[in-house]
Design an enzyme around this catalytic site. Sequence first.
Site, mmCIF file in Angstrom:
data_model
loop_
_atom_site.group_PDB
_atom_site.id
_atom_site.type_symbol
_atom_site.label_atom_id
_atom_site.label_comp_id
_atom_site.label_asym_id
_atom_site.label_seq_id
_atom_site.Cartn_x
_atom_site.Cartn_y
_atom_site.Cartn_z
ATOM 1 N N ASP A 33 15.314 -26.361 0.191
ATOM 2 C CA ASP A 33 15.824 -25.616 -0.989
ATOM 3 C C ASP A 33 16.866 -26.225 -1.977
ATOM 4 O OD1 ASP A 33 14.205 -23.610 0.230
ATOM 5 O OD2 ASP A 33 15.875 -21.966 0.355
ATOM 6 N N GLU A 65 17.152 -29.302 -2.241
ATOM 7 C CA GLU A 65 16.630 -30.575 -3.044
ATOM 8 C C GLU A 65 15.793 -29.901 -4.349
ATOM 9 O OE1 GLU A 65 15.413 -34.076 -0.041
ATOM 10 O OE2 GLU A 65 15.231 -32.098 0.692
ATOM 11 N N SER A 78 -16.879 -2.517 -8.002
ATOM 12 C CA SER A 78 -16.272 -2.330 -6.815
ATOM 13 C C SER A 78 -17.196 -2.418 -5.506
ATOM 14 C CB SER A 78 -16.014 -0.507 -6.935
ATOM 15 O OG SER A 78 -17.239 0.179 -7.378
ATOM 16 N N LYS A 137 -9.992 -6.659 3.940
ATOM 17 C CA LYS A 137 -10.023 -6.179 2.608
ATOM 18 C C LYS A 137 -8.391 -5.807 2.363
ATOM 19 C CE LYS A 137 -12.233 -2.325 0.048
ATOM 20 N NZ LYS A 137 -11.071 -1.850 -0.650
ATOM 21 N N LYS A 142 -19.939 -9.974 2.986
ATOM 22 C CA LYS A 142 -20.535 -10.559 1.671
ATOM 23 C C LYS A 142 -21.652 -11.634 2.367
ATOM 24 C CE LYS A 142 -16.293 -10.441 -0.954
ATOM 25 N NZ LYS A 142 -15.091 -11.170 -1.524
ATOM 26 N N CYS A 188 19.274 22.494 28.686
ATOM 27 C CA CYS A 188 20.119 23.031 29.713
ATOM 28 C C CYS A 188 21.357 23.635 29.010
ATOM 29 C CB CYS A 188 20.530 21.818 30.551
ATOM 30 S SG CYS A 188 21.790 20.724 29.548
#
Length: 673
Positions: free
Chosen positions: A33, A35, A82, A116, A291, A412
């Site tokens: 991070d 660097e 959709s 999905k 698909k 109790c």
Amino acid sequence: MNNKIKKTLGELREKIQEHNYLYHVLDAPHISDAEYDILFKKLVALENQYPEYITADSPTQRIGATPSKEFKESKHRIPMLSLENAFSEDDVFAFNKRIHEKLQTNKQLTFCCEPKMDGLAINLLYIDGHYTQAATRGDGIVGEDITANAKTLQTIPLKLKNKDIPKVIEVRGEIYMSKKTFHDLNKQAEQAGEKVFANPRNAAAGSVRQLDPGITAKRKLSFFCYGIGYYEGEAVFHSQSEILQQLKRWGFPVNPEITTTHSIEECLQFFETIKKKRENLAYEIDGVVYKVDDLHLQKSLGFISRAPRFALAHKFPAQEQITVIEEVDFQVGRTGTLTPVARLKPVNVGGVIVSNATLHNMDEIERKDIRIHDVVIIRRAGDVIPEVVSVIKEERPKEAKKIKAPIHCPVCHSDVTRVQGEAAVRCSGGLICSAQRKEAIKHFASRKAMDIDGLGDKIIDQLVNTKLIHTVADLYDLTHEVLAKLERLGDKSAQNLLEAIQKSKKTTFERFLYALGIREVGESTALMLTQHFSSLEELTKASTESLLPLPDVGPVVSTQIHTFFQQKHNKEVIEKLLKKGIHWEKPKKLSQLPLQNKTFVLTGTLSSLSREKATQVLQSLGAKVSGSVSQKTHYVIAGSEPGSKLSNAKKLNIKILDEKQFLEFIKNVKTST
Ligand code: IVH
């Protein structure tokens, strides 16, 4: 001179872009991070000096747009459609039949199977490889222009990498918020007394639709692409999987779970695999999408109204439902904790009738402002006990009643105490309380403890209620005659149960310790204790001080362990258990274990096993598992979405193992011993 500066700026941007990609898309940073910060600051300084050379796709320009008054409309060049939904295997087979008929073929088809994502759909427009515009789906034809907001997502490339970049291309995918980010965000909101989001999807949508992109930037959203819309120029594709490969090469994040299958049955297997993985994924999904892979076939299949015929969303059963809280009871746990439980108007949640939900504790009730008779959203996920997500305040009836913690134990009738600084209220009855005794026996018999198969809750209830047993040791006195008299237990089951009780006598030291139910001693502490004390006798004699130096043992844990073994009742029960023949093999000492003296840190989500399981495996081999990375760490195991621990490990040059390497490593260690 100017050309030289332009060149330097260009090189610097490219370098930063590459490191962004390695860090955010591949989860595999090459530099620390610190660097990265140096490079970034260098670019900012140079751009400040030469503002005329700032380009829109410079990494410095992700955040910077000023808040707008409203979102502009944006018309999609190709509508965003959709998907048709399937909720059962029959629906999936019907889909397969339909497409085969339409294509007039009986050959198996290749499908691209994708999770999905449960986020929001977005369309990204690139012209000459440059990020140009982003829009929400809207009604599918016209969306909202969220160019400045989407630009703040580090996973969305501002400039495409590699070759074959088309003149114009629309890239489609889902913006989502990881489960962890969602929980962190809600925690912060809660502390600040602000509105919390109901789920990661709402949080993602709410964060994207901020008029101030500065707010979106802070929300740590992520993105996965799953397709393209309009495009012109260069690239030629033949299949959905090829499109995804190319998108990956251009620098887009593609979900690693995506795979191709060669029959509808294999699609159903994919569904089952992903369903099992779901809990452990870093993000929410609500099903999978199949698909037809071949783009020619996709084209011949065409569309029905607003959805393509070539794709199907196979949804998981809903996990959330709306119902009413009819009553609230308090259940007594093994250690006396009273847990509020909502009795619900029964409701079907994803195929299971739910009539109870945990309310966790009084703090939770207050925070969510839950009352009896409230209309609530409940959630059931995997094997977790259903819980109340939120109250629908608009529907609160007049008679809604506030929930009060009881002052006496409902079982109790002993006094109830609330320990300062703890959310829990407790029954002070101890072993007088039959509810606590029952829970202790259930725990003793449970799978990870003595694993007594067939000793279910109903049987334990009867045994305790009729005073046939008082302690766990009495289990070993049970006879066939006594058991066969119990309700719900026939001759055969009684015999099986007796055999299971007999079988449980041969156990391991760590199972036995865990089964005793010492407060604060879970499975991993039990295991650790067996690695430091080779006999029970040695452990029972240990002083609080001598326990303190052990890993993950603080004053609370050491006191609990020591006190437990001092109590007369516990000593008697243990003695009786041993007399009845409970035994185990002498455990291996830490010094005999292959990973002794090795410290591991886990970060991110592992897909094939939970973090707890990974911790257990490591600990059973003698390793220490720590929560933070330091010079003393030997290995960091990095799953998906690793946190700052991974970058710290890089900085310190610590060996990093991804999930696959980790599993391989464990296999090798196990076989070499
Ligand atoms: S394909 C024509 N693939 O689901 C193809 N959609 O219910 C349309 N979604 O609006 C999209 N993950 O927001 C596709 N792997 C995935 C998806 C996915 C999530 C969402 C998307 C779409 C909605 C349709």
